[in-house]
Design a protein around this motif. Sequence first.
Motif, short mmCIF file in Angstrom:
data_model
loop_
_atom_site.label_atom_id
_atom_site.label_comp_id
_atom_site.label_asym_id
_atom_site.label_seq_id
_atom_site.Cartn_x
_atom_site.Cartn_y
_atom_site.Cartn_z
N ALA A 161 -3.80 10.96 1.99
CA ALA A 161 -3.66 11.03 3.45
C ALA A 161 -2.34 10.38 3.86
O ALA A 161 -1.79 9.54 3.14
CB ALA A 161 -4.82 10.29 4.12
N LYS A 162 -1.85 10.77 5.01
CA LYS A 162 -0.64 10.15 5.54
C LYS A 162 -0.92 8.72 5.94
O LYS A 162 -2.00 8.40 6.45
CB LYS A 162 -0.14 10.92 6.77
CG LYS A 162 0.53 12.22 6.47
CD LYS A 162 1.02 12.83 7.78
CE LYS A 162 2.16 13.76 7.53
NZ LYS A 162 2.76 14.22 8.78
N LEU A 178 0.84 -1.20 0.00
CA LEU A 178 0.00 0.00 0.00
C LEU A 178 0.87 1.25 0.00
O LEU A 178 1.62 1.49 0.94
CB LEU A 178 -0.93 0.01 1.22
CG LEU A 178 -1.91 1.16 1.32
CD1 LEU A 178 -2.84 1.20 0.12
CD2 LEU A 178 -2.71 1.05 2.61
N TRP A 179 0.74 2.04 -1.06
CA TRP A 179 1.58 3.23 -1.21
C TRP A 179 0.81 4.53 -0.97
O TRP A 179 1.37 5.49 -0.47
CB TRP A 179 2.22 3.25 -2.60
CG TRP A 179 3.30 2.23 -2.70
CD1 TRP A 179 3.16 0.91 -3.01
CD2 TRP A 179 4.69 2.43 -2.44
NE1 TRP A 179 4.38 0.27 -2.97
CE2 TRP A 179 5.35 1.18 -2.62
CE3 TRP A 179 5.46 3.53 -2.08
CZ2 TRP A 179 6.72 1.02 -2.46
CZ3 TRP A 179 6.83 3.36 -1.93
CH2 TRP A 179 7.44 2.12 -2.11
N SER A 199 -7.79 10.92 1.02
CA SER A 199 -8.08 11.56 2.31
C SER A 199 -9.27 10.91 3.01
O SER A 199 -9.39 10.99 4.23
CB SER A 199 -8.32 13.06 2.13
OG SER A 199 -9.30 13.29 1.13
N ASP A 200 -10.13 10.20 2.26
CA ASP A 200 -11.26 9.49 2.89
C ASP A 200 -10.89 8.06 3.30
O ASP A 200 -11.73 7.32 3.78
CB ASP A 200 -12.48 9.49 1.97
CG ASP A 200 -12.28 8.68 0.70
OD1 ASP A 200 -11.19 8.07 0.52
OD2 ASP A 200 -13.21 8.65 -0.13
N GLY A 201 -9.62 7.67 3.08
CA GLY A 201 -9.15 6.35 3.49
C GLY A 201 -9.21 5.28 2.41
O GLY A 201 -8.71 4.18 2.62
N THR A 202 -9.81 5.57 1.26
CA THR A 202 -9.85 4.57 0.19
C THR A 202 -8.48 4.45 -0.47
O THR A 202 -7.73 5.42 -0.56
CB THR A 202 -10.91 4.92 -0.89
OG1 THR A 202 -10.61 6.21 -1.42
CG2 THR A 202 -12.31 4.92 -0.31
N GLU A 203 -8.18 3.26 -0.92
CA GLU A 203 -6.88 3.01 -1.54
C GLU A 203 -6.78 3.68 -2.90
O GLU A 203 -7.70 3.59 -3.71
CB GLU A 203 -6.64 1.51 -1.70
CG GLU A 203 -6.41 0.79 -0.40
CD GLU A 203 -6.05 -0.68 -0.60
OE1 GLU A 203 -5.73 -1.09 -1.73
OE2 GLU A 203 -6.08 -1.41 0.40
N ILE A 204 -5.65 4.33 -3.13
CA ILE A 204 -5.37 4.94 -4.43
C ILE A 204 -4.36 4.09 -5.18
O ILE A 204 -4.50 3.85 -6.37
CB ILE A 204 -4.82 6.37 -4.26
CG1 ILE A 204 -5.87 7.27 -3.62
CG2 ILE A 204 -4.38 6.94 -5.60
CD1 ILE A 204 -5.35 8.67 -3.31
N GLU A 205 -3.32 3.65 -4.47
CA GLU A 205 -2.26 2.89 -5.13
C GLU A 205 -1.82 1.74 -4.24
O GLU A 205 -1.31 1.94 -3.15
CB GLU A 205 -1.06 3.78 -5.44
CG GLU A 205 0.05 3.05 -6.16
CD GLU A 205 1.26 3.93 -6.44
OE1 GLU A 205 2.11 3.49 -7.23
OE2 GLU A 205 1.37 5.03 -5.87
#
Length: 196
Positions: free
Chosen positions: A176-177, A87-88, A92-98
């Motif tokens: 998000a961080k 997971l990279w 900001s809503d917590g859904t995975e982007i990459e």
Amino acid sequence: MGEPEFQLAYLNAAIDAGKGGTEIFGLRLMRENLDELSAILDRTFPGLASDKARFERAFGRVLYVHLSRENKLAQAVSLVKAEQTGLWHVASDGTEIERVGSPGEPRYDFQRIRDEVAKLEANDAAWNTWFAEQDITPLRIGYEWLSSSPAATLISICQALGLQPPNAGDVKPAVAKLADATSLDWMRRYHLDATV
């Protein structure tokens, strides 16, 4: 089409895609990719004396932004965790982007983190050497400032480019961080292990 023509067409397509419908082209370049890009530009625009000259020929007026993270340990922990978990980036809503690879469990690895810290420090030193050799004064931005003040950071970049900055209230980070309690635990453990 020969190789020089192909490389020029590829470069122009990359620039067009990198503009995202604007007049500004943006390129994120990691230190480990600099020599490859320079070689491509040298073949595309032969006879120029420096990387700086090649970049200006390819891209026009260039603003060099050196984004660096002061806390190399936190950066190394983040990289090692991302490699292990796959997971990279998350929105900001917590859904995975990459996500790259299958999900895995993070495992503390002192040696791997130490190696990554050394690599990150070497990359920063190499960038600083390259900037000096090319007589470039980059806009220096710290990751810590970017993450705590994204609107102010964007405004400073716009000002350096001579562009009208957006309304600060409209600037919303898309990611998000990922730092969490595990990250903090690994940093604590690393400091303890480093003193042994």
